[in-house]
Design an enzyme around this catalytic site. Structure first.
Site, PDB file in Angstrom:
ATOM      1  N   ASP A  52     -30.033  -6.267 -34.151  1.00  0.00           N
ATOM      2  CA  ASP A  52     -28.777  -5.899 -34.810  1.00  0.00           C
ATOM      3  C   ASP A  52     -28.990  -4.588 -35.560  1.00  0.00           C
ATOM      4  OD1 ASP A  52     -26.373  -5.702 -36.069  1.00  0.00           O
ATOM      5  OD2 ASP A  52     -26.505  -7.600 -37.166  1.00  0.00           O
ATOM      6  N   ASN A 161     -16.823 -10.990  -9.779  1.00  0.00           N
ATOM      7  CA  ASN A 161     -16.445 -12.273  -9.184  1.00  0.00           C
ATOM      8  C   ASN A 161     -15.331 -12.976  -9.946  1.00  0.00           C
ATOM      9  OD1 ASN A 161     -16.969 -14.744  -7.445  1.00  0.00           O
ATOM     10  ND2 ASN A 161     -17.402 -15.595  -9.470  1.00  0.00           N
ATOM     11  N   ILE A 212     -17.506 -19.181  -2.172  1.00  0.00           N
ATOM     12  CA  ILE A 212     -16.870 -17.865  -2.273  1.00  0.00           C
ATOM     13  C   ILE A 212     -15.422 -17.975  -2.732  1.00  0.00           C
ATOM     14  CG2 ILE A 212     -16.076 -15.852  -0.945  1.00  0.00           C
ATOM     15  CD1 ILE A 212     -18.518 -16.210   0.859  1.00  0.00           C
ATOM     16  N   ASN A 215     -13.354 -21.554  -7.519  1.00  0.00           N
ATOM     17  CA  ASN A 215     -13.841 -21.135  -8.835  1.00  0.00           C
ATOM     18  C   ASN A 215     -15.276 -21.575  -9.067  1.00  0.00           C
ATOM     19  OD1 ASN A 215     -11.250 -20.279  -9.192  1.00  0.00           O
ATOM     20  ND2 ASN A 215     -10.778 -21.605 -10.922  1.00  0.00           N
ATOM     21  N   ASP A 221     -11.386 -17.087 -10.750  1.00  0.00           N
ATOM     22  CA  ASP A 221     -12.032 -16.415  -9.621  1.00  0.00           C
ATOM     23  C   ASP A 221     -11.102 -15.366  -9.020  1.00  0.00           C
ATOM     24  OD1 ASP A 221     -14.541 -16.686  -7.994  1.00  0.00           O
ATOM     25  OD2 ASP A 221     -13.089 -16.888  -6.366  1.00  0.00           O
ATOM     26  N   ARG A 249     -26.590  -4.329 -11.894  1.00  0.00           N
ATOM     27  CA  ARG A 249     -26.936  -5.690 -11.493  1.00  0.00           C
ATOM     28  C   ARG A 249     -25.622  -6.435 -11.317  1.00  0.00           C
ATOM     29  NH1 ARG A 249     -25.943 -11.155 -13.523  1.00  0.00           N
ATOM     30  NH2 ARG A 249     -27.694 -12.453 -12.906  1.00  0.00           N
ATOM     31  N   ASP A 251     -23.452  -9.702 -10.743  1.00  0.00           N
ATOM     32  CA  ASP A 251     -23.526 -11.136 -10.987  1.00  0.00           C
ATOM     33  C   ASP A 251     -22.915 -11.911  -9.821  1.00  0.00           C
ATOM     34  OD1 ASP A 251     -24.040 -13.354 -12.902  1.00  0.00           O
ATOM     35  OD2 ASP A 251     -21.863 -13.577 -12.856  1.00  0.00           O
ATOM     36  N   GLU A 279     -27.390 -11.041  -7.937  1.00  0.00           N
ATOM     37  CA  GLU A 279     -27.935 -12.362  -8.271  1.00  0.00           C
ATOM     38  C   GLU A 279     -27.473 -13.379  -7.230  1.00  0.00           C
ATOM     39  OE1 GLU A 279     -27.115 -16.219 -10.967  1.00  0.00           O
ATOM     40  OE2 GLU A 279     -25.633 -14.673 -10.565  1.00  0.00           O
TER      41      GLU A 279
END
Length: 704
Positions: A52, A161, A212, A215, A221, A249, A251, A279
């Site tokens: 912080d 997503n 895919i 949800n 979704d 990256r 998700d 991922e």
């Protein structure tokens, strides 16, 4: 330059002192190379839990836990805290050359009915604004400037997503999945006249298709076949690319269509090429051919869960041994076209910490040594160097406990990160097993004449190592870890045989030689997909200081920049397909080829192709093939599929989202393939369709 430890035996003391004073501790990380991370070490930061640095931007009220006793709530970490830890040398002394930060976009402010908050950054609200609890855009700019001036790249998390928790029947649930475009509401989940979201219930993970188009838990979704959503997300990531991010990256890539994600990658590479990895979660022992296909065809690398789960099985609970690990290394080198681009780890925010209470830290140290000397892009989860403990979410996301630079793991990471920068074998080299049993694994990485030999003993007894052979040249080699893990010196004879030695219980030794390569040798090409005119970066050794040429098969590319270790070229105007790249230096010496670069037909769009009344027998699937490279060029072995028939449409209607060239006149047919590879083609004329310049579309035809 040869390894210093080999030269120590013969250099006079005065000359040795001069060399030691003149030698840099590590090669400076190249932050301008945004597509090659093979010699970097990534440090994953959950921004809210790290430091912080600016209490004035902390949340107030029910979503904030000032002492972080409630790990589901915000605790105050921010970008200023990361800046401070770069400036005070904590991250640079650790050898970190890239940081992966939580998704920086504005997240929901509401408290979830179960008491959860969006501290993790995965519940996006507005992708074009910052999370104010991390900082504003000026803070983000300062983070980028500070990182870059200290040789550190910045990777951002990205969640295309889904938005945030929502219930179709309850508009008051959290923030109802609402998503905004720079403050203007685009839509929400329970009132969705423009079909921005899927409304197919939650996935039961029973199939790839189900995961895919339904949800993920209670997360709203996105329908990525919706043009508004497609364009909004692609605009948003370009905003952050323009802010200077060096990597992404992505998700939950398993929960979005490969076709849409390939079109996303094409968009990114045309705008600002950066290293991108996704991922795709795999459990212990799980091997998924669809995972390999995605990594090889989407234009995106993946987090290497096979590596991560196997090393955990070997060193955390002993359910696997080094034979299993070596088998994983060998199989993944076959399964992934670019195994050196897969992102390796020993723990992360989605699994328990590697270190656990009331246990020795030794196996954490061993795991880190293996991680940092293995193929792939190594990632350290924040606090692993401080032996942070914790089970699954949220216990694995505790606040940073200390910034102690004297821990054994901190020293191991720092030492091997420096070696990774200096010795190209760790970034580019193949892996060869040299000696193995259940407790001991000795493996070698080599690139040109540079070699790194690593010996690991995870057992509780020492081993006498006989009959070890290596590519290291004749000489004596000291342990690069300087006995941090009870390593030892070895003697290599002229035939590559290593004299017998004792490998300590729970010990690791690393020996190496670094040699410059005189002739051109390619270590990495990135990205490995692009259209005519896109920029491609080639790294390696021996290219020479004077400009030569770069070939895609036999076609010359335009050279944009040239140095002895890095070349930038433009993708030539050639027929779409796969090409082998080679470098020819100014002296006409040609490198071995770097294989399978994919030249795209052009800009890409994601189109849903569907066909009615395609009946099949059990074990037979439907595929699509057509007149462009992206559709297999009429080769049934390269056809796209198998197609789906359960969620968005139901059998005997089949569908698939496919990345195809924009503004292109397509001709295509559907084919049936059985388990033996027998093919039945549609009859009649080819289907035809002209793709749009941007956006998405759905094309529905009848089987002929």
């Amino acid at each position: 330059m040869k390894n210093l430890t080999v030269l120590l035996k013969t250099i006079p003391l005065a000359l040795l002192l001069f060399i030691l004073l003149s030698l840099p501790t590590a090669a400076q990380a190249d932050v301008t190379n945004k597509v090659n991370y093979t010699r970097d070490v990534i440090y994953q930061i959950v921004t809210d839990r790290f430091s912080d640095g600016d209490p004035s931007n902390n949340p107030t009220g029910a979503i904030y836990s000032q002492d972080c006793s409630d790990l589901h709530k915000y605790c105050g970490g921010d970008w200023q805290g990361i800046i401070d830890k770069i400036n005070d040398g904590y991250l640079t002394d650790l050898g970190i050359t890239a940081i992966w930060i939580s998704q920086p976009v504005e997240n929901v402010y509401a408290l979830h009915p179960s008491g959860y908050t969006s501290y993790h950054g995965y519940w996006a609200r507005d992708y074009k604004r910052t999370n104010p609890f991390y900082g504003d855009f000026s803070d983000f700019d300062r983070l980028m400037d500070t990182a870059h001036s200290n040789g550190i790249k910045v990777i951002m998390d990205f969640t295309p997503n889904h938005s945030s928790p929502a219930l179709e029947t309850d508009p008051s649930y959290a923030e109802n999945g609402a998503v905004y475009n720079d403050g203007v509401l685009i839509g929400n989940y329970s009132n969705d006249p423009n079909n921005l979201f899927h409304h197919n219930g939650g996935t039961d993970f029973s199939s790839y298709e189900d995961s895919i188009y339904r949800n993920l838990y209670d997360l709203a979704d996105y329908d990525l076949n919706n043009t508004v959503m497609d364009q909004y997300l692609k605009e948003s990531i370009k905003l952050w690319l323009d802010k200077g991010i060096d990597g992404i990256r992505v998700d939950a890539v398993k929960h979005m269509s490969e076709g849409w994600q390939t079109s996303l990658m094409s968009d990114i590479y045309a705008h600002e090429p950066v290293f991108t990895f996704g991922e795709w979660f795999l459990g212990s022992g799980e091997v998924d051919p669809q995972n390999h296909h995605f990594a090889n065809e989407s234009g995106m690398s993946l987090l290497d869960f096979q590596f991560g789960q196997t090393i955990r099985d070997v060193l955390m609970d002993g359910s696997s041994n080094w034979y299993d690990f070596n088998e994983m290394i060998a199989s993944t080198e076959e399964d992934y076209d670019e195994v050196i681009d897969q992102v390796t780890f020993i723990d992360n925010h989605d699994m328990s910490r590697f270190s656990f209470e009331q246990s020795s830290n030794r196996h954490t140290d061993i795991a880190l040594a293996v991680l940092l000397t293995s193929r792939g892009v190594p990632t350290i989860y924040y606090g692993t160097e401080q032996y942070l403990t914790g089970g699954n979410d949220p216990e694995n996301r505790k606040p940073m406990s200390d910034f102690d630079r004297t821990t054994n793991s901190y020293q191991i990471i720092s030492t091997l990160a420096s070696l990774r920068q200096n010795n190209p074998a760790l970034g580019y080299g193949n892996t060869s097993e040299r000696w193995i049993n259940s407790d001991v694994y000795i493996y070698e990485r080599s690139f040109g004449d540079s070699v790194v030999l690593t010996a690991v003993n995870s057992g509780d007894t020492s081993y006498t190592i006989n009959n070890l052979n290596t590519s290291l040249p004749q000489g004596q080699y000291t342990d690069e870890l300087q006995q941090l893990l009870d390593g030892n010196e070895i003697t290599v004879n002229s035939n590559g045989a290593v004299d017998s030695f004792q490998l300590s219980a729970n010990g690791v030794s690393v020996w190496q030689i670094t040699e410059e390569h005189a002739s051109p040798l390619i270590g990495h090409v990135g990205p490995m997909m692009g259209k005519h005119g896109n920029t491609v970066t080639i790294t390696g050794e021996g290219f020479g200081d004077n400009e030569g040429s770069v070939l895609f098969d036999s076609d010359f590319s335009d050279v944009l920049s040239w140095s002895d270790t890095k070349i930038e070229v433009s993708v030539p105007d050639v027929t779409a397909g796969h090409y082998d790249i080679s470098v020819v230096n100014a002296g006409d010496s040609q490198s071995p080829t770097y294989d399978k670069f994919e030249v795209l037909t052009g800009d890409q769009v994601s189109i849903r192709f569907a066909v009615n009344n395609a009946t099949t027998s059990l074990g037979t699937n439907l595929y699509m093939v057509g007149n462009v490279n992206e559709l297999g060029n009429w080769d049934p072995d390269q056809a796209i599929g198998p197609m789906f028939n359960q969620v968005m449409y139901q059998y005997p209607t089949w569908y698939y989202d496919i990345s195809v060239p924009a503004e292109e006149n397509l001709e295509y047919k559907f084919i049936k393939k059985d388990s033996s590879g027998n093919v039945v083609w549609e009859s009649g004329n080819n289907h035809t369709y002209t793709t749009p310049a941007t956006g998405t579309d759905t094309v529905l035809v009848d089987w002929q």
